[in-house]
Design an enzyme around this catalytic site. Structure first.
Site, PDB file in Angstrom:
ATOM      1  N   GLN A   2      33.391  19.773  14.021  1.00 39.68           N
ATOM      2  CA  GLN A   2      32.009  20.099  14.388  1.00 39.68           C
ATOM      3  C   GLN A   2      31.842  19.957  15.891  1.00 39.68           C
ATOM      4  O   GLN A   2      32.322  18.981  16.470  1.00 39.68           O
ATOM      5  CB  GLN A   2      31.095  19.116  13.655  1.00 39.68           C
ATOM      6  CG  GLN A   2      29.996  18.488  14.470  1.00 39.68           C
ATOM      7  CD  GLN A   2      28.644  19.013  14.083  1.00 39.68           C
ATOM      8  OE1 GLN A   2      28.474  19.637  13.055  1.00 39.68           O
ATOM      9  NE2 GLN A   2      27.676  18.765  14.910  1.00 39.68           N
ATOM     10  N   THR A   3      31.217  20.920  16.526  1.00 39.07           N
ATOM     11  CA  THR A   3      30.953  20.725  17.950  1.00 39.07           C
ATOM     12  C   THR A   3      29.616  21.310  18.365  1.00 39.07           C
ATOM     13  O   THR A   3      29.186  22.333  17.861  1.00 39.07           O
ATOM     14  CB  THR A   3      32.093  21.297  18.825  1.00 39.07           C
ATOM     15  OG1 THR A   3      31.802  21.017  20.193  1.00 39.07           O
ATOM     16  CG2 THR A   3      32.255  22.789  18.646  1.00 39.07           C
ATOM     17  N   ARG A   4      28.977  20.601  19.292  1.00 41.24           N
ATOM     18  CA  ARG A   4      27.773  21.125  19.913  1.00 41.24           C
ATOM     19  C   ARG A   4      28.002  21.201  21.423  1.00 41.24           C
ATOM     20  O   ARG A   4      27.080  21.395  22.189  1.00 41.24           O
ATOM     21  CB  ARG A   4      26.556  20.257  19.573  1.00 41.24           C
ATOM     22  CG  ARG A   4      26.679  18.805  19.968  1.00 41.24           C
ATOM     23  CD  ARG A   4      25.448  18.038  19.498  1.00 41.24           C
ATOM     24  NE  ARG A   4      25.259  16.799  20.214  1.00 41.24           N
ATOM     25  CZ  ARG A   4      25.475  15.594  19.713  1.00 41.24           C
ATOM     26  NH1 ARG A   4      25.903  15.459  18.481  1.00 41.24           N
ATOM     27  NH2 ARG A   4      25.247  14.512  20.430  1.00 41.24           N
ATOM     28  N   HIS A  28      36.692  20.431  25.482  1.00 42.99           N
ATOM     29  CA  HIS A  28      37.612  20.009  26.535  1.00 42.99           C
ATOM     30  C   HIS A  28      38.919  19.587  25.857  1.00 42.99           C
ATOM     31  O   HIS A  28      39.081  19.734  24.650  1.00 42.99           O
ATOM     32  CB  HIS A  28      36.969  18.899  27.366  1.00 42.99           C
ATOM     33  CG  HIS A  28      35.688  19.351  27.995  1.00 42.99           C
ATOM     34  ND1 HIS A  28      35.663  20.347  28.947  1.00 42.99           N
ATOM     35  CD2 HIS A  28      34.395  19.012  27.764  1.00 42.99           C
ATOM     36  CE1 HIS A  28      34.401  20.580  29.292  1.00 42.99           C
ATOM     37  NE2 HIS A  28      33.612  19.787  28.593  1.00 42.99           N
ATOM     38  N   HIS A  60      38.814  17.421  22.751  1.00 38.90           N
ATOM     39  CA  HIS A  60      38.358  18.142  21.550  1.00 38.90           C
ATOM     40  C   HIS A  60      39.473  19.047  21.019  1.00 38.90           C
ATOM     41  O   HIS A  60      39.639  19.193  19.811  1.00 38.90           O
ATOM     42  CB  HIS A  60      37.118  18.980  21.864  1.00 38.90           C
ATOM     43  CG  HIS A  60      36.018  18.206  22.518  1.00 38.90           C
ATOM     44  ND1 HIS A  60      35.612  18.433  23.796  1.00 38.90           N
ATOM     45  CD2 HIS A  60      35.259  17.177  22.059  1.00 38.90           C
ATOM     46  CE1 HIS A  60      34.645  17.599  24.119  1.00 38.90           C
ATOM     47  NE2 HIS A  60      34.414  16.814  23.080  1.00 38.90           N
ATOM     48  N   GLY A  99      34.857  11.641  14.814  1.00 36.24           N
ATOM     49  CA  GLY A  99      35.366  10.870  15.951  1.00 36.24           C
ATOM     50  C   GLY A  99      34.391   9.785  16.358  1.00 36.24           C
ATOM     51  O   GLY A  99      33.633   9.270  15.533  1.00 36.24           O
ATOM     52  N   ARG A 100      34.387   9.504  17.641  1.00 37.48           N
ATOM     53  CA  ARG A 100      33.530   8.448  18.160  1.00 37.48           C
ATOM     54  C   ARG A 100      32.064   8.905  18.161  1.00 37.48           C
ATOM     55  O   ARG A 100      31.773  10.020  18.579  1.00 37.48           O
ATOM     56  CB  ARG A 100      33.976   8.153  19.591  1.00 37.48           C
ATOM     57  CG  ARG A 100      33.234   7.059  20.245  1.00 37.48           C
ATOM     58  CD  ARG A 100      33.645   6.939  21.712  1.00 37.48           C
ATOM     59  NE  ARG A 100      32.633   6.174  22.413  1.00 37.48           N
ATOM     60  CZ  ARG A 100      31.518   6.700  22.898  1.00 37.48           C
ATOM     61  NH1 ARG A 100      31.278   7.982  22.784  1.00 37.48           N
ATOM     62  NH2 ARG A 100      30.631   5.930  23.485  1.00 37.48           N
ATOM     63  N   ALA A 145      27.442  12.550  15.777  1.00 34.79           N
ATOM     64  CA  ALA A 145      26.017  12.843  15.566  1.00 34.79           C
ATOM     65  C   ALA A 145      25.083  11.745  16.076  1.00 34.79           C
ATOM     66  O   ALA A 145      23.934  11.660  15.680  1.00 34.79           O
ATOM     67  CB  ALA A 145      25.710  13.136  14.092  1.00 34.79           C
TER      68      ALA A 145
END
Ligand SMILES: [Zn+2]
Length: 390
Positions: free
Chosen positions: A198-200, A204, A207, A292-293, A296
């Site tokens: 998931q990315t918003r 980089h 990611h 990950g860290r 959300a």
């Protein structure tokens, strides 16, 4: 033959979008009904319902489902559900609507009638109760809490019939895939274990590393972008899409990834939202989601790994899809490569980590972005964006 995970709480996907031939007739009828405006968050949930991403929900929640999902992370029928999905309106409008009345659902921003709601219940909620459970805070400075407090006084519940997805399918052609479509894509590739990333943000190197970890341990990765509303200061979706395409086309093996976007609006509910993210990814056909860290999260409301730990507290069988838990990722000069807190024994002085705020500042001041942090093709696209938006 690929065998994907089943939808959540159901044998089949339950999209609420009507078949094409029925839409025009429904819209004509809806124009004669009372109109209930939807906020951008409500519209984004409507779209998730429409495409079947919120299977097995058939509409906006009634009081008992609202209470159970907030307090106990399940629907009143016992199916796991970590965040209330509700529709609100002001009291005056609610008073004019009768139970069993069908109303038109209108996107407040565009004015478009998107669908109808067969009202089965009207109720008030205690907003503090919802926020304390879902967000672990009722601090109005939290962007998700603020949205709950901006909701109308009365919630309307009932079945939804959708006949529009707004401009999303057109605006994001080739990216706007519904769960049935991602499932078909995965099946076509012969995948059964699929991880969603998931990315918003633009991707980089850290990611990229996360997405590639997913490819290593699964059949492929779904790079899944948030297309709903973001926080001020976030990179707009159109720029991010170009940056991610620049990365994947040069640094990923064709056939190992699918890029898609979906219309959710972030709530920034941290751990609870991580659960929702895994739940609806199961509907998209994913068996795993990279967590990950501070997944959300926002500000300092959640611990860095709260969104991973919460999965360990769930009753067995809550979700079939599972988190792929990964530590903090970075480039380490001593390891001479990408690493995580689980694989690199060195200290912060050797590890290249740049916060979102610092990165923005570096772009604004036209500072050099280290190649160990981001691919040059990605940096070029972001530089162009910052140069024209200062
Ligand atoms: Zn190291």
């Amino acid at each position: 033959m690929s065998k994907l995970v089943p939808p959540h709480g159901s044998d089949v996907l339950m999209p609420l979008l009507l078949p094409e031939p029925e839409r025009a007739e429904e819209l004509k009828r809806a124009k004669t009904l009372k109109a209930v405006p939807m906020s951008s968050r409500e519209t984004s949930d409507f779209l998730m319902l429409a495409m079947g991403a919120y299977t097995p929900l058939t509409g906006f929640m009634g009081h008992e489902d609202w209470r159970c999902s907030a307090a106990e992370m399940k629907l009143s029928n016992g199916v796991f559900w970590p965040i209330p999905i509700t529709l609100s309106c002001d009291k005056e409008l609610a008073d004019s609507i009768g139970v069993e009345e069908t109303v038109a659902l209108v996107d407040r921003q565009s004015g478009e009638i998107m669908g109808v709601l067969e009202v089965t219940e009207k109720y008030t909620i205690e907003k503090t109760f919802e926020c304390e459970h879902v967000f672990r805070t009722s601090d109005r400075k939290h962007p998700g809490v603020a949205k709950v407090f901006r909701q109308g006084e009365i919630n309307l519940a009932g079945h939804v019939r959708a006949f529009s997805e707004g401009t999303y399918p057109r605006d994001y052609e080739g990216l706007y895939y519904r769960p049935a479509e991602t499932r078909a894509l995965f099946a076509d590739k012969g995948w059964s274990r699929v991880a969603a990333f998931q990315t918003r943000n633009p991707m980089h190197r850290s990611h990229e590393y996360l997405a590639k970890i997913a490819i290593e341990v699964c059949d492929g990765v779904l790079i899944h972008q948030v297309l709903g509303a973001l926080k001020p200061g976030d990179i707009p979706a159109s720029v991010r899409i170009r940056a991610i395409a620049a990365l994947t086309s040069r640094y990923f093996l064709p056939g190992t990834y699918v890029q898609a976007g979906y219309p959710i609006e972030m709530r920034y509910a941290g751990p609870r939202e991580a659960l929702l993210h895994v739940l609806f990814r199961q509907n998209f056909g994913c068996s795993h989601v990279v967590i990950g860290r501070d997944h959300a999260g926002v500000g300092n409301y959640y611990g860095p790994f709260d969104s991973q730990h919460i999965f360990d507290t769930l009753p067995e069988g809550s979700l079939i899809a599972q988190p792929l838990k990964v530590g903090v990722t970075f480039y380490c000069y001593k390891c001479d490569g990408l690493a995580t807190t689980r694989t690199c024994p060195h200290g912060p002085e050797d590890q290249l980590q740049i916060s979102g705020t610092r990165l923005r500042e570096m772009f604004v001041n036209n500072e050099k972005i280290p190649e160990e942090f981001s691919r040059p093709e990605v940096v070029a696209i972001l530089r162009e964006y910052y140069a024209s938006h200062q």
